[in-house]
Design an enzyme around this catalytic site. Structure first.
Site, PDB file in Angstrom:
ATOM      1  N   TYR A  23      23.690  21.551  27.094  1.00 29.60           N
ATOM      2  CA  TYR A  23      23.318  22.313  25.572  1.00 29.60           C
ATOM      3  C   TYR A  23      25.001  22.267  24.839  1.00 29.60           C
ATOM      4  O   TYR A  23      24.762  22.719  23.629  1.00 29.60           O
ATOM      5  CB  TYR A  23      23.188  23.716  25.937  1.00 29.60           C
ATOM      6  CG  TYR A  23      22.055  23.684  26.771  1.00 29.60           C
ATOM      7  CD1 TYR A  23      20.588  23.569  26.042  1.00 29.60           C
ATOM      8  CD2 TYR A  23      21.721  24.356  27.822  1.00 29.60           C
ATOM      9  CE1 TYR A  23      19.521  23.231  26.793  1.00 29.60           C
ATOM     10  CE2 TYR A  23      20.740  24.318  28.488  1.00 29.60           C
ATOM     11  CZ  TYR A  23      19.304  23.696  27.981  1.00 29.60           C
ATOM     12  OH  TYR A  23      18.213  23.934  28.847  1.00 29.60           O
ATOM     13  N   HIS A 101      14.180  20.692  20.690  1.00 30.54           N
ATOM     14  CA  HIS A 101      14.892  20.932  21.945  1.00 30.54           C
ATOM     15  C   HIS A 101      16.292  20.061  21.837  1.00 30.54           C
ATOM     16  O   HIS A 101      16.367  19.010  21.269  1.00 30.54           O
ATOM     17  CB  HIS A 101      14.222  20.392  23.231  1.00 30.54           C
ATOM     18  CG  HIS A 101      12.958  20.956  23.377  1.00 30.54           C
ATOM     19  ND1 HIS A 101      12.683  22.059  23.619  1.00 30.54           N
ATOM     20  CD2 HIS A 101      11.522  20.261  22.912  1.00 30.54           C
ATOM     21  CE1 HIS A 101      11.349  22.213  23.845  1.00 30.54           C
ATOM     22  NE2 HIS A 101      10.704  21.298  23.297  1.00 30.54           N
TER      23      HIS A 101
END
Length: 145
Positions: A23, A101
């Site tokens: 991330y 995402h």
């Protein structure tokens, strides 16, 4: 002005702290700031909402329906893979839904390859980090037009 709702799911308040390999180090506040800047450029209004509580997310989706939001962008996190309750709430919407995402869910653990939202989403964007959000906003604006 067109109104778009950005829904951030479970654990997204921990962006910048959790799993930087998947991330990165960007925080949720920084993501929202970039979304707001792009929304201004695209002449749309964006509202960002994050919760770690599935029921609260469901209630915010219901509220979006009542508010006649023009598009919904959702990164539901792990809920993507199993929350039929959120899927059913999203199915109530008449506005386009863009699923996003940060990581490439298809290159990760097997359980992440399936999205229960895919059938009702206009499209899915994944694997581009924070750029997935910005691409999602551009896709939402295009879907509105």
């Amino acid at each position: 002005m067109k109104k778009i709702l950005m829904l951030h799911g479970i654990n997204h308040d921990m962006f910048g702290k959790r799993d930087p390999v998947q991330y990165g180090t960007i925080t949720l506040d920084q993501i929202n700031e970039q979304l707001n800047e792009l929304a201004n450029e695209l002449d749309v209004e964006i509202e960002c909402f994050q919760t770690n509580h599935e029921g609260e997310m469901c209630e915010r989706i219901h509220q979006a329906f009542l508010e006649n939001k023009d598009a919904i962008i959702i990164n539901a996190g792990a809920w993507t893979h199993y929350s039929y309750g959120l899927r059913d709430a999203l199915a109530i919407l008449t506005a386009p839904i863009i699923e996003i995402h940060m990581s490439n869910i298809h290159a990760r653990e097997e359980f992440r390859h399936h999205s229960v939202f895919a059938e009702i989403a206009k499209g899915q964007i994944c694997g581009f980090g924070v750029e997935s959000y910005l691409l999602g906003l551009r896709a939402a604006v295009a879907a509105i037009k």
